[in-house]
Design an enzyme around this catalytic site. Structure first.
Site, PDB file in Angstrom:
ATOM      1  CE1 TYR A 150      50.857  54.153   5.826  1.00 12.12           C
ATOM      2  CE2 TYR A 150      49.281  56.355   6.048  1.00 12.12           C
ATOM      3  CZ  TYR A 150      49.725  54.958   6.432  1.00 12.12           C
ATOM      4  OH  TYR A 150      49.913  55.000   8.183  1.00 12.12           O
ATOM      5  CB  SER A 183      46.492  56.524   8.422  1.00 17.21           C
ATOM      6  OG  SER A 183      46.879  57.401   8.326  1.00 17.21           O
ATOM      7  CE  LYS A 238      47.983  52.897   7.776  1.00 20.76           C
ATOM      8  NZ  LYS A 238      47.997  51.043   8.933  1.00 20.76           N
ATOM      9  CG  ASP A 270      57.431  39.406   5.356  1.00 22.55           C
ATOM     10  OD1 ASP A 270      56.022  40.298   5.787  1.00 22.55           O
ATOM     11  OD2 ASP A 270      58.270  39.300   4.056  1.00 22.55           O
TER      12      ASP A 270
HETATM   13  N1  LIG Z   1      53.255  57.370  12.917  1.00 23.63           N
HETATM   14  C1  LIG Z   1      52.557  57.780  11.774  1.00 23.63           C
HETATM   15  O1  LIG Z   1      52.851  59.057  11.910  1.00 23.63           O
HETATM   16  C2  LIG Z   1      51.578  57.022  11.800  1.00 23.63           C
HETATM   17  C3  LIG Z   1      50.166  58.496  11.277  1.00 23.63           C
HETATM   18  C4  LIG Z   1      48.963  56.542  10.816  1.00 23.63           C
HETATM   19  C5  LIG Z   1      49.235  55.667  11.583  1.00 23.63           C
HETATM   20  N2  LIG Z   1      50.376  55.040  11.851  1.00 23.63           N
HETATM   21  C6  LIG Z   1      50.409  53.788  11.703  1.00 23.63           C
HETATM   22  O2  LIG Z   1      51.536  53.125  12.895  1.00 23.63           O
HETATM   23  C7  LIG Z   1      51.531  52.217  12.476  1.00 23.63           C
HETATM   24  C8  LIG Z   1      52.823  52.487  13.060  1.00 23.63           C
HETATM   25  O3  LIG Z   1      54.139  52.554  12.333  1.00 23.63           O
HETATM   26  P1  LIG Z   1      54.995  53.636  13.289  1.00 23.63           P
HETATM   27  O4  LIG Z   1      54.351  54.681  12.821  1.00 23.63           O
HETATM   28  O5  LIG Z   1      55.604  52.984  14.709  1.00 23.63           O
HETATM   29  O6  LIG Z   1      56.029  53.251  12.177  1.00 23.63           O
HETATM   30  P2  LIG Z   1      57.349  52.526  12.744  1.00 23.63           P
HETATM   31  O7  LIG Z   1      57.973  52.817  13.624  1.00 23.63           O
HETATM   32  O8  LIG Z   1      57.851  52.026  11.037  1.00 23.63           O
HETATM   33  O9  LIG Z   1      56.583  50.798  13.373  1.00 23.63           O
HETATM   34  C9  LIG Z   1      56.373  50.153  11.879  1.00 23.63           C
HETATM   35  C10 LIG Z   1      56.262  48.406  12.919  1.00 23.63           C
HETATM   36  O10 LIG Z   1      55.787  47.776  11.658  1.00 23.63           O
HETATM   37  C11 LIG Z   1      56.554  46.536  11.315  1.00 23.63           C
HETATM   38  N3  LIG Z   1      56.497  45.983   9.839  1.00 23.63           N
HETATM   39  C12 LIG Z   1      56.451  46.359   9.194  1.00 23.63           C
HETATM   40  N4  LIG Z   1      56.239  45.812   8.235  1.00 23.63           N
HETATM   41  C13 LIG Z   1      56.599  44.581   8.383  1.00 23.63           C
HETATM   42  C14 LIG Z   1      56.369  42.848   7.927  1.00 23.63           C
HETATM   43  N5  LIG Z   1      56.519  43.066   6.784  1.00 23.63           N
HETATM   44  N6  LIG Z   1      55.854  42.075   8.537  1.00 23.63           N
HETATM   45  C15 LIG Z   1      56.646  42.892  10.251  1.00 23.63           C
HETATM   46  N7  LIG Z   1      56.161  43.685  10.741  1.00 23.63           N
HETATM   47  C16 LIG Z   1      56.130  44.626   9.482  1.00 23.63           C
HETATM   48  C17 LIG Z   1      57.607  46.798  11.061  1.00 23.63           C
HETATM   49  O11 LIG Z   1      58.927  46.256  12.301  1.00 23.63           O
HETATM   50  P3  LIG Z   1      59.922  45.696  11.192  1.00 23.63           P
HETATM   51  O12 LIG Z   1      60.364  46.519  10.481  1.00 23.63           O
HETATM   52  O13 LIG Z   1      61.100  44.549  12.778  1.00 23.63           O
HETATM   53  O14 LIG Z   1      59.684  44.205  11.006  1.00 23.63           O
HETATM   54  C18 LIG Z   1      58.225  48.203  12.887  1.00 23.63           C
HETATM   55  O15 LIG Z   1      57.972  47.362  13.787  1.00 23.63           O
HETATM   56  C19 LIG Z   1      51.367  51.495  10.936  1.00 23.63           C
HETATM   57  O16 LIG Z   1      50.451  51.002  10.693  1.00 23.63           O
HETATM   58  C20 LIG Z   1      51.015  53.146  10.380  1.00 23.63           C
HETATM   59  O17 LIG Z   1      50.672  52.633   9.196  1.00 23.63           O
HETATM   60  C21 LIG Z   1      51.459  56.057  11.442  1.00 23.63           C
END
Ligand SMILES: NC(=O)c1ccc[n+]([C@@H]2O[C@H](COP(=O)([O-])OP(=O)(O)OC[C@H]3O[C@@H](n4cnc5c(N)ncnc54)[C@H](OP(=O)(O)O)[C@@H]3O)[C@@H](O)[C@H]2O)c1
Length: 245
Positions: free
Chosen positions: A157, A143, A161, A63
């Protein structure tokens, strides 16, 4: 042989979305990958998919919002996997409450701890060894909300970010004189499970217009594979379609 072959890469949030795609693409490029997230079974399944690439993996259930767990994870990786050449601070989350009025202090902490404090912690634990070796790359996944904070992204958020940009800047000030570089990538909306945390998740039928996890992974690999003398300090990566947000 490409510049990533044989490098040791640590990816946080490797169990899903961007992190999973980033780990896969690094492995395909011949890099060894340390996989960090809470869901061990997802990390193990990913490690199995990576296995045919012939690179090493280490599965690290952690975590990242818990400082003791992060410290223990970095120690384990150092002892069992080796020193890290590329750190990808990707783990992130959001809460359904987005307005200031609805966001509790616990919500705010949960988002800031996972998105921002974890990136600071991994950086602070790995920067000294990178500086000593005179090389290293740190990629921070922030982001579009870092450039355009919004109610859609939410107060916690957007704050987390935006602050990652400051962390990236200071990592460069501290690291550049020692050959260490940091790159902040600001993706716009992309089709991952994170979108289901919105108060009103976008419809499935619009998600194919969005960027996909592979697009962000390709950008991470681009930044990491530049010659060490060059630094893509900040990359804004937005969807071409104007129909998604
Ligand atoms: N999707 C978008 O539109 C978007 C846009 C801009 C930026 N982002 C950023 O991109 C990054 C990846 O997001 P994603 O879109 O790929 O989302 P996602 O599919 O929900 O993946 C999030 C990842 O973060 C991990 N995570 C969350 N809480 C955690 C914790 N407490 N400890 C360890 N790991 C944790 C999750 O793993 P577990 O649940 O297994 O712990 C998962 O592997 C994030 O920083 C997000 O803010 C996403």
């Amino acid at each position: 042989m490409n510049t990533l072959s044989g490098k040791n890469v640590l990816v946080t949030g490797a169990s899903s979305g961007f992190g999973e795609a980033i780990a896969l693409q690094f492995a395909q490029a011949g890099a060894h990958v340390a996989l960090v997230a809470r869901r061990e079974e997802m990390l193990r399944a990913l490690a199995q998919r990576i296995e045919p690439s012939g690179v090493r993996t280490i599965v690290c259930p952690c975590d990242v919002g818990d400082e003791a767990q992060v410290r223990a994870t970095v120690d384990k990786i150092d002892a069992e996997f080796g020193q890290i050449d590329v750190l990808v601070n990707n783990a992130g989350t959001n809460v359904p409450n987005r307005t200031i009025v609805d966001t509790t202090t616990a919500d705010f902490h949960a988002v800031v701890d996972v998105n921002l404090v974890s990136a600071f912690l991994f950086t602070s634990l790995l920067l000294p060894q990178m500086k000593e070796r005179g090389a290293g790359t740190i990629i921070n996944i922030a982001s579009r909300a870092a450039n355009f904070p919004s109610l859609l992204a939410g107060v916690a958020y957007s704050s987390a970010k935006m602050a990652m940009k400051a962390l990236n800047q200071i990592t460069n000030e501290e690291g550049n004189p020692h050959g260490v570089r940091a790159c902040v990538i600001n993706p716009g909306v992309a089709a991952t499970p994170l979108l289901d945390r919105r108060p009103v998740p976008p419809p499935q039928e619009t998600r194919h217009l969005m960027m996909q996890a592979e697009d962000i992974a390709a950008t991470v690999l681009y930044a990491a594979s530049l010659p060490q003398r060059a630094n893509a300090d900040r990359i804004d990566l937005y969807a071409t379609s104007t129909e998604v947000y």
